[in-house]
Design a protein around this motif. Structure first.
Motif, short mmCIF file in Angstrom:
data_model
loop_
_atom_site.label_atom_id
_atom_site.label_comp_id
_atom_site.label_asym_id
_atom_site.label_seq_id
_atom_site.Cartn_x
_atom_site.Cartn_y
_atom_site.Cartn_z
N ALA A 78 0.84 -1.19 0.00
CA ALA A 78 0.00 0.00 0.00
C ALA A 78 0.88 1.24 0.00
CB ALA A 78 -0.90 -0.01 1.21
N THR A 79 1.96 1.19 0.74
CA THR A 79 2.85 2.34 0.80
C THR A 79 3.45 2.59 -0.58
OG1 THR A 79 3.35 1.67 3.04
CG2 THR A 79 4.77 3.35 2.07
N GLN A 80 3.76 1.49 -1.26
CA GLN A 80 4.26 1.66 -2.63
C GLN A 80 3.22 2.33 -3.52
OE1 GLN A 80 5.50 -2.19 -3.93
NE2 GLN A 80 7.29 -2.16 -2.58
N LYS A 81 2.00 1.83 -3.36
CA LYS A 81 0.93 2.44 -4.15
C LYS A 81 0.79 3.90 -3.78
CE LYS A 81 -2.22 -1.37 -4.87
NZ LYS A 81 -3.43 -1.91 -4.25
N LEU A 120 -6.32 3.51 1.91
CA LEU A 120 -6.24 2.94 3.26
C LEU A 120 -7.40 1.99 3.51
CD1 LEU A 120 -5.06 5.82 5.57
CD2 LEU A 120 -4.14 3.52 5.45
N ILE A 121 -8.58 2.41 3.11
CA ILE A 121 -9.74 1.55 3.35
C ILE A 121 -9.56 0.22 2.62
CG2 ILE A 121 -12.19 1.27 2.81
CD1 ILE A 121 -12.54 4.21 3.46
N GLU A 122 -9.13 0.38 1.38
CA GLU A 122 -8.90 -0.82 0.58
C GLU A 122 -7.88 -1.74 1.28
OE1 GLU A 122 -6.40 -1.30 -3.36
OE2 GLU A 122 -7.98 0.21 -3.59
N THR A 123 -6.82 -1.11 1.74
CA THR A 123 -5.75 -1.86 2.40
C THR A 123 -6.25 -2.52 3.69
OG1 THR A 123 -4.26 -0.18 1.58
CG2 THR A 123 -3.39 -1.71 3.21
N LEU A 124 -6.98 -1.71 4.46
CA LEU A 124 -7.47 -2.26 5.73
C LEU A 124 -8.42 -3.42 5.46
CD1 LEU A 124 -7.98 0.97 7.83
CD2 LEU A 124 -6.35 -0.86 8.24
N ARG A 143 3.83 0.89 10.42
CA ARG A 143 3.44 0.84 9.01
C ARG A 143 2.63 2.06 8.62
NH1 ARG A 143 6.70 -2.02 6.09
NH2 ARG A 143 7.49 -3.65 7.48
N LEU A 144 1.72 2.45 9.50
CA LEU A 144 0.89 3.62 9.20
C LEU A 144 1.78 4.85 9.09
CD1 LEU A 144 -1.78 4.97 8.78
CD2 LEU A 144 -2.01 5.21 11.25
N GLN A 145 2.70 4.94 10.03
CA GLN A 145 3.59 6.10 10.03
C GLN A 145 4.34 6.16 8.70
OE1 GLN A 145 5.82 6.44 13.60
NE2 GLN A 145 7.52 7.45 12.57
N LYS A 146 4.85 5.01 8.30
CA LYS A 146 5.59 4.99 7.03
C LYS A 146 4.71 5.45 5.89
CE LYS A 146 9.38 1.81 7.43
NZ LYS A 146 9.70 0.40 7.42
N MET A 147 3.50 4.99 5.93
CA MET A 147 2.60 5.31 4.83
C MET A 147 2.30 6.80 4.84
SD MET A 147 -0.52 3.05 3.77
CE MET A 147 -1.66 3.51 2.51
N LEU A 148 2.05 7.35 6.00
CA LEU A 148 1.70 8.77 6.08
C LEU A 148 2.89 9.62 5.68
CD1 LEU A 148 -0.55 8.89 9.26
CD2 LEU A 148 -1.20 8.81 6.87
#
Ligand SMILES: Nc1nc2c(ncn2[C@@H]2O[C@H](COP(=O)(O)OP(=O)(O)OP(=O)(O)O)[C@@H](O)[C@H]2O)c(=O)[nH]1
Ligand SMILES: [Mg+2]
Lengths: 900, 201
Positions: A560-563, A594-598, A629-634
């Motif tokens: 997701a982070t890549q996306k 995020l929703i998709e990922t969750l 993971r969330l932190q990385k994504m944000l």
């Protein structure tokens, strides 16, 4: 006296004479010689009776017919009774040794003993007394004396040496003389009558007497003839003949006897063979059945043979039994081999073990058993099964791993929709575990419930260890196959010595398949749970699954982070955030992602299935991972904004759409200023300012509410609030905000401020010359116009940004003014008024967007007017300012809206 | 010297049937004399009779131990005719002997011509449970199908030995009283009654 004998049992209850019967009852004699009488159907059988115990006698029946009692007589108890009866069957044809018979007929057992030893022949003729007198009372007392008196005489009338005197002495020593006389008369009469009788007898039978005489004459003639012919002793010849015939007959007889014996033994053999066909066929039949796998029949037959012939004394049976024992031993060996041979079904194994155990039990105790001891076949089977499982794991691993090792090249042009070998391996090994572990466990259950237990005690510890080992191995293989980093693989190699040959980049391909692998593992886990395994065994799998779930989660978020980092391409600059004008749909995109990922994570790994841990426990690894993971994504999202702000438009240069008195008026600003638009269509070129402003708005939006919304989203999905991640992200986004702001302000403010000085001194203007007043100077006008342009630019995009941007610009303006004013050495009278009006107008106009420092700079600028304004000048300045404000009211009104 | 036990205690005639080697003789001897015979000696026809106390009443039991060996099968009809009750024995370690009970049952019903003749299905050698070949459920199912009791015995350990003989005698006794009632009452109702009882069971 002891109790009367009672016969209560008879075996058999009927039969021909000579039948061997077992007589049972009570008080049948205290010992062998206590038995003094036995009658069966009235015939005395004591001679054949064999006393066994007070309850048992074995005897042979005598020659009797019909139904009759069994009467036992003992010295101690007298004559007994019988409650059962024997039926003697007499009409059996008895075939003697000399009688030829075409068929085998049950012969009467040879009765080579005298029937009834009491029945002696009574050969004494009872003779009437010759004197016709009673001999009673004439008991002879001194027989010996008489013998001496008459040594060579006899008192017996029939004897040759009859002596009347002795007769009288013997029989009539006590008879009276008168009686003797009567006796004599009687004797005489008798003799008389005999004489008369003789005569009359001869008379009446004269014919036959003559016949007899003739016959005797004939005999005499014949005798004389014989004498001539055979000499004086013809009897010798006869004797010779008789002797000859005797020896002949004896020969014949012995011959017959031999034949009979032969026949007997042949018959016995035939009988035994046909009756015990079962036994004689047994050695071969057990082998055949064993070869056909029908072991239960073997067990059954062997048990039957054992119970019938196990203790036989007959040598031929014993040899056959020994042979059978021997073959059974071989079968046991085969069986044992079969039991531990894999693969095979548990059912089959169970059957074999059962057969083996019962054969073993049956042979136990006998010395043949010492030759072979398979102590515990069920345990061996368990062991074999466990080993086989381990081996299957290993083989499967090697098989798949080698595919990857050789196929390193091929794998490059592999169909990407095909699962990688590792996935196939996971599927296979899970299937193996799900099929073989239950089998192993079931076999163990059978063993421990005693169904398959041999004579030895079970070994629960070992078995548990075995199960745990197998499960551990299973997990390790999975772990090796599911490695997604080289470091992990290396550390696994160090601990277990195995590694999956991983070609470059295959980790990334594999990651997408991780949930699939997790699914396989879970299916196997469910199978194992249903088995009732000890929880320590299940815990191993659970731990692995929980780890893998987390692993999965991390992968999903990584992807997701890549996306997320690709969101740059998705920015359409469409502004659609209701509560934050200027923010684009980008955050919405992130939220969708995020929703998709969750959702994906929820489905793939977060939702705990049966007997799985909760990954989201507070203070757990799971929670930390989520937060991280969330932190990385944000943060990635922040980078996206940054990218959009700074790098996405290198080719474009920021447009300096500041109106400059020096150049031509720039009309570009009039386009966007044509009203508040809801969207900047992507087709129309987007200006640098718009981008920057949108990015700023996005940053502000993220900081203000969007990141909190993300937090709420996580909470909605059941996660603990990831506050740390959100705060970190907010910190970053704020920093980004100020960076973008700086850039924007620099681009916007610098030209704006830079034009003030040249515009102020345009056309050789000097402050110390008198000038017409009553209006604003063009430079101040220009400054106002420029500010309005900036304002409108910001306002169209995001009014919320006005203060943040205008404040620093105003500050630089005030600072510039203060600098410019302080550099003017001398103001003319009108010049001072003019400067005062210019500065104050700017100051008042930008009041709302001026901070403390700005205000000080304005003050400084006003005070820099030299000489300071007198009252008259001030009054004029006020008037002019009022006038100018009135004229510019509409233009400047925008700056006075407190909350635009 | 009184010979035949004439009038006196009631006499119940029991017949042991079953394949060779299943333990008919062993059961009989255990019951009669408390002894267990290890050796196997095929029986032709043995007769036993003694006084026992059945529920407080003195009776005489007459046991005819018949031959299980096929060689003697032909003479069975004659013996069965005199029986008032049957112990049909098989060995739980020998499935063949269990299957054979079916034939014995049929022969008895044919000879006696009476569906409800006192009859017990006896699974002997239950001390050898370890090498059991006939599942308990199958035995019980067969007994239920015949509507007769099923008992497992061991002539070796004497388990249930008295039980089978006494149970059978009780059945014989109750059959006799029922019969005498029936003959004194309405003889024709007997069959009906019994049929009813059967369906009840
Ligand atoms: N372990 C065990 N052995 C038994 C039992 N009953 C009988 N046997 C053995 O089985 C064998 C045959 O027993 P018998 O009583 O002679 O058999 P049967 O039914 O009378 O046989 P036939 O007279 O031929 O009909 C003998 O060796 C007995 O010792 C039992 O309850 N347990
Ligand atoms: Mg017998």
């Amino acid at each position: 006296m002891a109790p009367q004998p009672v016969v209560t049992g008879l075996s058999p209850k009927e039969g021909p004479p000579g039948t061997r019967v077992i007589i049972r009852g009570e008080f049948l004699g205290t010992e062998s010689i206590d038995l003094i009488g036995l009658k069966i159907c009235g015939s005395d059988c004591l001679l054949s009776a064999e006393w066994v115990s007070p309850n048992k006698i074995i005897a042979r029946t005598g020659p009797a017919k019909g139904l009759g009692d069994i009467i036992v007589t003992t010295r101690s108890g007298g004559e007994g009774t019988s409650s059962v009866q024997f039926r003697a069957i007499g009409n059996h044809e008895i075939i003697g040794p000399l009688k030829e018979s075409a068929v085998w007929i049950e012969e009467a057992p040879t009765q080579n003993f005298a029937w009834g030893r009491r029945t002696l022949v009574q050969s004494v003729l009872t003779q009437e007394d010759p004197l016709g007198l009673s001999t009673e009372g004439n008991e002879q007392k001194n027989v010996d004396n008489l013998r001496e008196l008459f040594p060579s005489s006899s008192g017996d009338l029939l004897q040759e040496n009859f002596s009347p005197a002795l007769f009288l002495l013997e029989k009539h020593s006590a008879t009276t003389f008168a009686d003797l006389k009567v006796g004599l008369k009687h004797l005489n009469r008798k003799v008389e009558s005999q004489k008369e009788g003789q005569l009359s007898f001869l008379k009446s039978n004269a014919g036959s007497v003559i016949d007899q005489l003739d016959t005797m004459m004939n005999i005499r003639d014949k005798l004389l003839e014989d004498l001539n012919q055979y000499g004086p002793e013809p009897l010798n010849v006869l004797e010779q003949q008789i002797e000859n015939s005797i020896s002949k007959s004896e020969d014949i007889f012995t011959d017959v006897l031999v034949r009979k014996e032969k026949a007997d033994s042949t018959r016995a053999v035939l009988l035994a063979l046909s009756r015990h066909k079962f036994l004689f066929c047994l050695p071969n039949s057990v082998e055949k059945k064993a070869a056909a796998g029908e072991y239960d029949i073997v067990v059954n037959d062997y048990a039957r043979a054992k119970s019938r012939f196990g203790k036989t004394e007959i040598p031929i049976f014993r040899t056959v039994m020994e042979e059978v024992d021997h073959r059974i031993l071989q079968i046991r060996k085969q069986l044992h081999e079969k039991v531990i041979k894999m693969p095979q079904s548990v059912e089959q194994q169970r059957k074999l073990i059962k057969a083996l155990i019962s054969l073993e039990v049956q042979q136990s105790g006998s010395n043949i058993n010492d030759k072979l001891r398979n102590a515990d076949p069920a345990w061996d089977a368990i062991d074999a099964r466990a080993k086989y499982l381990e081996q299957t794991f290993k083989q499967t691993f090697e098989q798949y791993a080698s595919k990857d090792a050789q196929g390193a090249e091929k794998s490059k042009n592999r169909d990407p929709s095909q699962p990688p070998n590792r996935v196939a391996f996971c599927e296979e090994i899970c299937e193996i575990a799900a099929s073989q572990l239950p089998d192993l466990w079931r076999l163990g259950q059978m063993y421990f419930t005693g169904e398959l237990r041999g004579p030895n005690d079970p070994r629960p510890g070992d078995f548990k260890r075995m199960i745990l080992n197998a499960i551990e191995k299973f997990c390790i293989y999975l772990k090796i196959a599911m490695c997604t980093t080289d470091a992990e693989a290396r550390s696994l190699r160090q601990s277990v010595g195995l590694i999956w040959p991983i070609s470059h980049g295959s980790h990334d391909i594999f990651k997408a398949w991780l949930p699939q692998c997790l699914r396989y593992t879970r299916i196997t886990y469910a199978t194992l749970i249903s088995l009732d395994l000890p929880s320590s065994a299940l815990d191993i799998v659970q731990k692995f699954i929980d780890e893998t779930r987390l692993h999965c989660f991390s992968n999903i978020f990584e992807r997701a982070t890549q996306k997320c980092s690709k969101l740059t391409d998705l920015e359409t600059w469409e502004m659609g955030v209701e509560d934050f004008p200027g923010a684009t749909l980008l955050p919405q995109r992130l939220e969708d992602l995020l929703i998709e990922t969750l959702d994906e994570a929820q489905q793939a790994c977060i939702n705990p299935e049966i007997r799985e841990g909760n990954l989201l426990e507070t203070e757990s690894d799971g929670q930390r991972e989520v937060s991280l993971r969330l932190q990385k994504m944000l943060l990635c999202f922040c980078d996206v904004i940054q990218e959009l702000a700074f790098n996405s438009h290198k080719e474009e240069t920021p447009t300096h759409n500041v109106s400059q008195l020096l150049g031509y008026p720039n009309n570009q600003s009039s386009g966007p200023a044509s009203g508040r638009f809801a969207s900047l269509s992507p087709s129309t070129a987007i200006t640098w300012e718009q981008r920057m402003l949108c990015c700023l708005a996005n940053c502000a939006y993220c900081n203000k509410s969007f990141f909190h919304r993300v937090g709420k989203l996580f909470e909605r999905y059941g996660y603990p609030l990831p506050s740390l991640a959100i705060e970190t992200a907010r910190y970053s986004v704020n920093k980004l905000f100020s960076n973008i702001l700086d850039a924007y302000v620099e681009h916007k403010g610098d030209p704006l401020v830079g034009t003030i000085e040249p515009s102020m001194y345009l056309g050789g203007f000097q402050w110390d010359i008198e000038m017409p007043i009553g209006n604003l100077r063009p430079y101040a006008h220009e400054c106002c116009d420029n500010l309005v342009a900036v304002y409108s630019e910001i306002y169209t995009i995001s009014p919320a940004l006005l203060r943040s941007i205008l404040e620093p610009i105003v500050l630089t303006i005030s600072e510039e003014l203060a600098r410019l004013m302080s550099c003017v050495p001398q103001f003319s009278y009108s010049g001072a008024i003019q400067a005062n009006v210019d500065i104050r107008l700017l100051r008042d106009t930008m009041r709302i967007y001026t901070n403390e420092t700005g205000r000080n700079y304005f003050l400084e600028a006003l005070e820099a007017i030299n000489p300071p304004l007198n009252a008259e000048q001030m009054k004029q300045a006020d008037e002019i300012l009022e006038h100018v404000k009135e004229r510019m009211k509409l233009q400047l009104m925008c700056f006075f809206v407190k909350e635009p | 010297m009184s010979k035949k036990p004439t009038a006196g205690p009631a006499l119940h005639k029991v017949i042991m049937v079953g394949s060779g080697g299943v333990g008919k003789s062993a059961l009989t001897l255990q019951f009669m004399y408390d002894e267990f015979v290890e050796d196997y000696e095929p029986t032709k026809a043995d007769s036993y009779r003694k006084k026992v106390v059945l529920d407080g009443e003195e009776v005489q039991i007459d046991i005819l131990d018949t031959a299980g060996q096929e060689d003697y099968a032909a003479i069975r009809d004659n013996y069965f005719r005199s029986g008032e009750g049957f112990l049909c024995v098989f060995s739980i370690t020998d499935d063949e002997s269990f299957q054979a009970t079916q034939e014995f049952r049929e022969q008895i019903l044919r000879v006696k011509n009476d569906e409800s003749i006192p009859f017990l299905l006896v699974g002997n050698k239950c001390d050898l449970n370890g090498i059991r070949r006939v599942p308990l459920a199958e035995c019980q199912q067969r007994a239920q199908q015949w509507q007769v009791p099923y008992v497992e015995t061991s002539a070796k350990t004497r388990e249930n030995v008295d039980k089978v003989f006494f149970d059978l005698m009780r059945e014989i006794r109750s059959r006799k009283t029922e019969d005498s009632k029936a003959t004194s009452g309405r003889a024709k109702d007997r069959c009906k009654k019994r049929r009813l009882k059967c369906t009840h069971l």
